[in-house]
Each structure stands twice: as structure tokens, then as C-alpha cells.
Design a protein around this motif. Structure first.
Motif, PDB file in Angstrom:
ATOM      1  N   LEU A 235       0.815  -1.210   0.000  1.00 26.54           N
ATOM      2  CA  LEU A 235       0.000   0.000   0.000  1.00 26.54           C
ATOM      3  C   LEU A 235       0.854   1.268   0.000  1.00 26.54           C
ATOM      4  N   TYR A 236       1.839   1.306   0.869  1.00 29.10           N
ATOM      5  CA  TYR A 236       2.607   2.548   1.016  1.00 29.10           C
ATOM      6  C   TYR A 236       3.995   2.225   1.571  1.00 29.10           C
ATOM      7  N   THR A 237       4.884   3.177   1.424  1.00 30.55           N
ATOM      8  CA  THR A 237       6.135   3.141   2.171  1.00 30.55           C
ATOM      9  C   THR A 237       6.442   4.557   2.637  1.00 30.55           C
ATOM     10  N   ALA A 238       7.499   4.706   3.399  1.00 31.89           N
ATOM     11  CA  ALA A 238       7.864   6.025   3.925  1.00 31.89           C
ATOM     12  C   ALA A 238       9.292   6.349   3.508  1.00 31.89           C
ATOM     13  N   LEU A 239       9.539   7.618   3.206  1.00 32.06           N
ATOM     14  CA  LEU A 239      10.867   8.063   2.812  1.00 32.06           C
ATOM     15  C   LEU A 239      11.559   8.679   4.030  1.00 32.06           C
ATOM     16  N   PHE A 240      12.753   8.200   4.299  1.00 33.57           N
ATOM     17  CA  PHE A 240      13.552   8.699   5.413  1.00 33.57           C
ATOM     18  C   PHE A 240      14.877   9.251   4.889  1.00 33.57           C
ATOM     19  N   THR A 241      15.420  10.198   5.618  1.00 34.13           N
ATOM     20  CA  THR A 241      16.751  10.718   5.290  1.00 34.13           C
ATOM     21  C   THR A 241      17.574  10.811   6.575  1.00 34.13           C
ATOM     22  N   TYR A 242      18.895  10.711   6.410  1.00 32.50           N
ATOM     23  CA  TYR A 242      19.817  11.054   7.488  1.00 32.50           C
ATOM     24  C   TYR A 242      20.361  12.440   7.161  1.00 32.50           C
ATOM     25  N   ASN A 243      20.193  13.361   8.099  1.00 33.61           N
ATOM     26  CA  ASN A 243      20.549  14.754   7.877  1.00 33.61           C
ATOM     27  C   ASN A 243      21.633  15.184   8.857  1.00 33.61           C
ATOM     28  N   ILE A 244      22.617  15.915   8.350  1.00 34.96           N
ATOM     29  CA  ILE A 244      23.763  16.341   9.150  1.00 34.96           C
ATOM     30  C   ILE A 244      23.769  17.869   9.258  1.00 34.96           C
ATOM     31  N   ASN A 245      24.060  18.363  10.445  1.00 33.92           N
ATOM     32  CA  ASN A 245      24.152  19.806  10.658  1.00 33.92           C
ATOM     33  C   ASN A 245      25.218  20.398   9.740  1.00 33.92           C
ATOM     34  N   LEU A 246      24.874  21.432   9.002  1.00 34.37           N
ATOM     35  CA  LEU A 246      25.786  22.012   8.003  1.00 34.37           C
ATOM     36  C   LEU A 246      27.049  22.584   8.622  1.00 34.37           C
ATOM     37  N   ASP A 247      26.913  23.305   9.724  1.00 39.81           N
ATOM     38  CA  ASP A 247      28.099  23.893  10.355  1.00 39.81           C
ATOM     39  C   ASP A 247      29.054  22.802  10.826  1.00 39.81           C
ATOM     40  N   ARG A 248      28.495  21.743  11.368  1.00 37.58           N
ATOM     41  CA  ARG A 248      29.318  20.644  11.846  1.00 37.58           C
ATOM     42  C   ARG A 248      30.064  19.983  10.685  1.00 37.58           C
ATOM     43  N   TYR A 249      29.341  19.767   9.589  1.00 35.12           N
ATOM     44  CA  TYR A 249      29.955  19.152   8.405  1.00 35.12           C
ATOM     45  C   TYR A 249      31.050  20.044   7.830  1.00 35.12           C
ATOM     46  N   ASN A 250      30.759  21.328   7.687  1.00 41.01           N
ATOM     47  CA  ASN A 250      31.717  22.249   7.073  1.00 41.01           C
ATOM     48  C   ASN A 250      32.951  22.484   7.939  1.00 41.01           C
ATOM     49  N   ALA A 251      32.832  22.252   9.251  1.00 41.96           N
ATOM     50  CA  ALA A 251      33.959  22.452  10.152  1.00 41.96           C
ATOM     51  C   ALA A 251      34.937  21.280  10.133  1.00 41.96           C
ATOM     52  N   LEU A 252      34.552  20.181   9.514  1.00 43.01           N
ATOM     53  CA  LEU A 252      35.444  19.030   9.417  1.00 43.01           C
ATOM     54  C   LEU A 252      36.602  19.337   8.472  1.00 43.01           C
ATOM     55  N   SER A 253      37.682  18.624   8.628  1.00 40.00           N
ATOM     56  CA  SER A 253      38.798  18.775   7.694  1.00 40.00           C
ATOM     57  C   SER A 253      38.400  18.190   6.345  1.00 40.00           C
ATOM     58  N   PRO A 254      39.085  18.550   5.268  1.00 41.49           N
ATOM     59  CA  PRO A 254      38.755  17.959   3.966  1.00 41.49           C
ATOM     60  C   PRO A 254      38.765  16.428   3.990  1.00 41.49           C
ATOM     61  N   GLY A 255      39.736  15.855   4.681  1.00 35.70           N
ATOM     62  CA  GLY A 255      39.792  14.397   4.760  1.00 35.70           C
ATOM     63  C   GLY A 255      38.623  13.808   5.510  1.00 35.70           C
TER      64      GLY A 255
END
Length: 346
Positions: A235-255
């Protein structure tokens, strides 16, 4: 030499607090140790929790121990309906978001929530993750969207047999999300809003007559004790996402960002959802073998009647996308193409 050592010692002491006084040297670039909070609103017994732990452990390993994730299940950091905002605002660093929990907020994602569209969670996850990546960067722009996935399709479980849309008229139903809620209202039913742990009690007390739910989870929450009839159709399914805080992601090193990117792909979407899909599929098998339950398919004519009757729901979805500035025809064509590519359509 002593002066050089003194300078190095001073520099080390002046290292900012967020570095936690620890660095891991990778070539010439030191990576600070980062502790990230992962918020899930499911109980620890749910298969998604250990799957997420495996994902987090692999991130820690691949980052050389510099990205460390702690998982908080059971709404410890906030309610299920708030998880997108929790990632946006940094209440948690990674959150588990159900796109259908906030009606109208993610109209493009809602295309994947329309009834009788996706036949199984495994191929559906591959299709939906590929499709939604194109749109998530604008529809969920306040966060870094890691991946999208589905649970195996759920269905209607009820105290009386349901075969046609007209059978919902006058029934009290606990819906899986806003799209199914609209379907119930369209066919003359009444929506009963209750949490999964409270659903069994609501049905046993007559507050609800039926529920839309995945198969294995029906048993996990004991709801199978309150219903007897089950439509054997996706009948149906549900769509889920894993979301990451942008500031936290951008503060990581390139590696470190590369490590996260390597764990935010279609392969990991499939791996995260795999054990949950197996769990739901096993529930269907178990109920079909139980003489106390009637699990019945829809005929081709009955399925056709459902799809025909559901056209206004698709039209309402298209109107919502247009209102948000999107092109529903293009969005839907992209989804249908992805479903066809992975043979995931019903």
C-alpha cells in the motif's frame, strides 16, 4: 632548539577547546577528534539502531578514529517530528528524518509516499535515493542530506476485511503519515492520531478500527494481537533521510568530509535499510503462516479500483509542488524513471 620546543609547547596549549587537545596526524595535516551526536527516535530493539551503529563504527575506522559518533535512540534528544529542525539547529549532529511527518514541508519527497507506487523496500531504496539526491539539496537545503531510504512497504491491518476504497467509509484508522491520512479522509474514514506504542490499546478499546503499518513492526509493537485482516499488497512506504548539521559538516577537515561523503551514498543507504527490510518481510511471512490471521491479495480489478480512486491524491500532490515553485511533471517523471531503472515500481 629549546626555544623551538617552547614555541611548539605554547602553540599546543593555545589549540582551541573544540579540538579537545587531541590531534591525529595524517601526513602533514592534523585532524582534530570530533564527537558527533546521532539522534534516532526508534527504540534500541529496532533493526535500524544496530545498522546505524555499524555505519558510525565504519566512519570512525575510516577517519582514523577522529570522527566518533554516539547514538541516542528513543527520542532522547527530541521528538520524532522535530528531527529535521534538530539537525538544522545543531541540537544533534546527525538525525533520522521522516519526510512525511511534517505535512507540506517537503512536497517533492511526498511523491514517493503516494500509495501503490513502490513494490519493495530494497529496490525502492536504490531508486528513491538516486532520485531524491537531485532535489534534496534545495528541498532540505538547511542540512547536509546524507542519503534517503525506505522501509519495506506497509499495508492496511484491520478488525474487518477491507478490499475496496469504499470499505474505508466510516472507519477509524491510524495512518502512517500525512499522505495516508489524506487518503483515509478522501474515502470517508476518520484519522486517529496515536503513537505506535499506543496503537494496540487504541484498537482494542475501539478508538481505532485499523492501522497502516509495516508487517514486522506490527508484531514488534503487539498490534497483531488487535487486528485479524491484512491486505497482502504494498500500500505505502515512507521516505527517510539522514541529515547532518551544516556547520558541523563544514567544520570538518577535507579528509574527514571525504569520509562522511563516502558514507553518504547509495551503497550505505541500501546497507542501512537492509536489516530493517528483512525484519518487515519476515513479519509478513509469520502472519501469513498464522491461522489466526487472514492475509489476502487484491485482485487485478480491486487494485485497479484503488489506483483509479487515488488519482485526486496525486493531483493534490502536484498542486503542492507547483505552489512551492517546483515542476511536478519533471519531478514525477524523474521518480518514475528511477523506479523503472531498478524495477521497483508496482
Amino acid at each position: 632548539m629549546k626555544r623551538l620546543l617552547l614555541i611548539c609547547w605554547i602553540a599546543a596549549c593555545a589549540w582551541p577547546a573544540w579540538a579537545q587537545d587531541k590531534v591525529v596526524v595524517d601526513g602533514n595535516a592534523p585532524d582534530r577528534i570530533v564527537n558527533m551526536k546521532v539522534s534516532l527516535w526508534l527504540p534500541p530493539t529496532h533493526p535500524l539502531v544496530p545498522a546505524t551503529k555499524a555505519w558510525a563504527d565504519d566512519i570512525e575506522k575510516q577517519s582514523g578514529g577522529t570522527i566518533r559518533m554516539t547514538i541516542f535512540p528513543s527520542e532522547q534528544l527530541g521528538k520524532a517530528f522535530d528531527h529535521y529542525d534538530m539537525a538544522r539547529d545543531g541540537i544533534a549532529d546527525v538525525t533520522y528524518v521522516s519526510a512525511g511527518y511534517q505535512p507540506g514541508r517537503f512536497p517533492i519527497a511526498a511523491d514517493a509516499l503516494l500509495p501503490f507506487l513502490i513494490k519493495d523496500g530494497r529496490t525502492g531504496t536504490l531508486a528513491v535515493d538516486e532520485w531524491y539526491r537531485k532535489y534534496a539539496r534545495t528541498e532540505m537545503k538547511d542540512t547536509y542530506v546524507c542519503f534517503a531510504f525506505l522501509h519495506d512497504p506497509g499495508t492496511l491491518h484491520s478488525k474487518k476485511k477491507i478490499v475496496l476504497p469504499s470499505d474505508l467509509n466510516g472507519m477509524k484508522i491510524r495512518p502512517a503519515g500525512s499522505t495516508i491520512s489524506d487518503m483515509v479522509k478522501m474515502f470517508g474514514g476518520t484519522n486517529v492520531q496515536t503513537s505506535a506504542p499506543e496503537a494496540r490499546d487504541a484498537i482494542e478499546r475501539g478508538v481505532a478500527d485499523a492501522i497502516t503499518f509495516p508487517w514486522g513492526s506490527l508484531i514488534l509493537f503487539g498490534i497483531d494481537k488487535a487486528v485479524k485482516y491484512h491486505i497482502d499488497a504494498p500500500l505505502y512506504t515512507a521516505l527517510f533521510t539522514y541529515n547532518i548539521n551544516l556547520d558541523r559538516y563544514n567544520a570538518l577537515s577535507p579528509g574527514q568530509r571525504q569520509v562522511i561523503d563516502d558514507h553518504c551514498n547509495q551503497d550505505w543507504a541500501a546497507r542501512i535499510s537492509s536489516s530493517w527490510i528483512d525484519f518487515e518481510t519476515a513479519g509478513r511471512v509469520k502472519l501469513k503462516a498464522d491461522p489466526g490471521h487472514e492475509v489476502y491479495p487484491l485482485t487485478a480489478e480491486q487494485l485497479g479500483e484503488w489506483k483509479k480512486s487515488l488519482r485526486p491524491l496525486h493531483e493534490a500532490w502536484a498542486a503542492a509542488v507547483r505552489k512551492s515553485g517546483g515542476d511536478p511533471d519533471a519531478v514525477d517523471a524523474d521518480l518514475k524513471a528511477a523506479l523503472k531503472k531498478y524495477q521497483a515500481g508496482l
